[in-house]
Scaffold this motif. Structure first.
Motif, PDB file in Angstrom:
ATOM      1  N   PHE A 202      -4.680   1.326 -32.402  1.00 40.98           N
ATOM      2  CA  PHE A 202      -5.896   2.120 -32.213  1.00 40.98           C
ATOM      3  C   PHE A 202      -6.849   1.946 -33.390  1.00 40.98           C
ATOM      4  O   PHE A 202      -8.053   1.713 -33.211  1.00 40.98           O
ATOM      5  CB  PHE A 202      -5.546   3.607 -32.051  1.00 40.98           C
ATOM      6  N   VAL A 281      -7.286  12.441 -30.448  1.00 40.10           N
ATOM      7  CA  VAL A 281      -6.035  11.726 -30.206  1.00 40.10           C
ATOM      8  C   VAL A 281      -5.215  12.464 -29.160  1.00 40.10           C
ATOM      9  O   VAL A 281      -4.953  13.664 -29.298  1.00 40.10           O
ATOM     10  CB  VAL A 281      -5.214  11.598 -31.505  1.00 40.10           C
ATOM     11  N   PHE A 309      -8.851   8.292 -28.664  1.00 38.84           N
ATOM     12  CA  PHE A 309      -7.645   7.470 -28.689  1.00 38.84           C
ATOM     13  C   PHE A 309      -6.658   8.045 -27.680  1.00 38.84           C
ATOM     14  O   PHE A 309      -6.308   9.224 -27.758  1.00 38.84           O
ATOM     15  CB  PHE A 309      -6.960   7.507 -30.062  1.00 38.84           C
ATOM     16  N   CYS A 355      -6.676  -1.959 -26.287  1.00 42.95           N
ATOM     17  CA  CYS A 355      -5.824  -2.281 -27.433  1.00 42.95           C
ATOM     18  C   CYS A 355      -4.542  -2.943 -26.921  1.00 42.95           C
ATOM     19  O   CYS A 355      -3.727  -2.301 -26.256  1.00 42.95           O
ATOM     20  CB  CYS A 355      -5.489  -1.012 -28.210  1.00 42.95           C
TER      21      CYS A 355
END
Length: 402
Positions: A202, A281, A309, A355
């Protein structure tokens, strides 16, 4: 897919547990090819004084993918078939239980595969292996029924039952990513269970695609969207040296909608976010409703850019809500991994950053096949700090080859 570099290979001199085999189940073919690419390149270049010994027989091969077939009958029933011998092999089975793009015919109707279908396919392959393998490791990034991990009333414990079932079938190790609640490992206390955080990927993805980030407590903050995700946010905040805050969900416990109590409001706990870049997150984006409400709450409090994220981008209600939020300036980037199915539409979105975890999984498989420790892979703090230092030195993007 990242290029192979000279320093990529790990120094593994111990004897392999068995001949390596990778079995990507239906829906995991793409990430399986990428993992196989890294494994074949590393092992072709790796120099070992033992590589010609009997214990290293079959160590260097053009591919480590073991073919299997999962045919369906007209009723929707199926079976698992191994197309080659796996006797004595160290097998790694890769399964994506939320890849709804895979289909099969049932009574002439096209049926999309559910998590139950993928899990059943996994069991079929294990049954087809028939106990002939030296060791079986299941890599299940999105843990099957991971959100049904605890009992609060008269209800099933699906995740615990599934883990126990896999162990009884002969699975030695289970590797998952960002388990909703890692304590579910208590269901199989005598078997291997690892839950891995993609924090490094990330941070790397953000630094490669976004300019002008000031990675200090005055300019950036990490946010947990609920109390359950505090541990993830605390880790990233500590590694990057940032402050953190948390929202907690105030729910209406007198009402049940779609199986859960509806959220009345997101209440914020933390210091001022005004003028700071935010990193939200979480383990997964399901509908995305909570993530966007948190982003909206931060913007109303004066936050600057908002980066999300999330290990698993499910987007169960589609992408329109995120498109709208991006247009309004509520979010700047959303980062999720390739551990689960990504639609072509998602990959084309200007707000999305993918990612890749393929090389990371290849490292884990390569290391475990040698029965070596993966402790350094499970804690990426040193690598995160190294890539942050390079970003701060360059001032702009990190080149793709780094």
């Amino acid at each position: 897919m990242e290029p192979i570099r000279r320093h990529d290979k790990r120094n593994l001199e111990s004897i392999p547990v068995g001949s390596l085999g990778l079995i990507p189940l239906k829906g995991c073919e793409n990430i399986g090819k990428e993992i196989d690419y890294y494994l074949t390149q590393w092992r072709a270049e790796r120099e070992s004084e033992h590589k010609n010994s009997l214990a290293f027989a079959g160590y260097q091969r053009p591919t480590y993918v073991v073919d299997c077939d999962l045919p369906r009958f007209g009723t929707g029933e199926g079976k698992g078939v191994m197309k080659s011998s796996v006797r004595g092999m160290d097998l790694y089975l890769l399964v994506d239980v939320v890849n709804y793009s895979e289909t099969y015919k049932m009574f002439g109707q096209m049926n999309h595969m559910s998590p139950d279908d993928h899990y059943q396919n996994l069991k079929r392959v294990i049954a087809a292996i028939g106990g002939k393998a030296r060791r079986i490791t299941v890599i299940m990034p999105y843990l099957y029924e991971g959100r049904q991990h605890k009992r609060s009333m008269r209800e099933s414990l699906d995740c615990a039952i599934a883990l126990q079932e896999l162990v009884k079938m002969g699975v030695d190790n289970i590797i998952t990513f960002d388990a909703h609640d890692p304590r579910v490992m208590n269901a199989i206390p005598l078997s291997g269970f690892d839950t891995i955080q993609p924090a490094y990927q990330f941070v790397k993805g953000l630094l490669r695609h976004v300019d002008g980030l000031n990675l200090d407590a005055k300019h950036m903050m990490v946010i947990s969207p609920d109390e359950g995700g505090m541990k993830r946010a605390v880790y990233i905040a500590n590694v990057l040296g940032l402050d953190m805050g948390m929202f907690y969900k105030r729910r209406d416990y007198t009402t049940v909608v779609d199986g859960h109590n509806p959220i009345i409001a997101h209440e914020f706990l933390g210091s001022s976010v005004e003028g700071k870049d935010m990193i939200i997150v979480d383990d997964m984006i399901s509908s995305g409703e909570s993530m966007l409400e948190v982003a909206d709450g931060l913007k109303k409090r004066g936050a600057n850019r908002v980066f999300c994220f999330s290990t698993f981008g499910l987007f169960t209600n589609g992408l329109s809500a995120f498109d709208e939020a991006y247009k309004k300036g509520l979010i700047d980037r959303v980062l999720t991994t390739n551990l689960i199915y990504q639609t072509p539409e998602l990959l084309e979105r200007p707000w999305y950053i993918s990612c890749s975890m393929s090389k990371y999984i290849a490292y884990i498989i390569d290391t475990l096949n040698h029965d070596s420790s993966i402790s350094d892979l499970l804690d990426p703090s040193a690598r995160i700090q190294s890539i942050v230092s390079r970003y701060q030195a360059n001032g702009l993007h990190i080149p793709a080859e780094q």
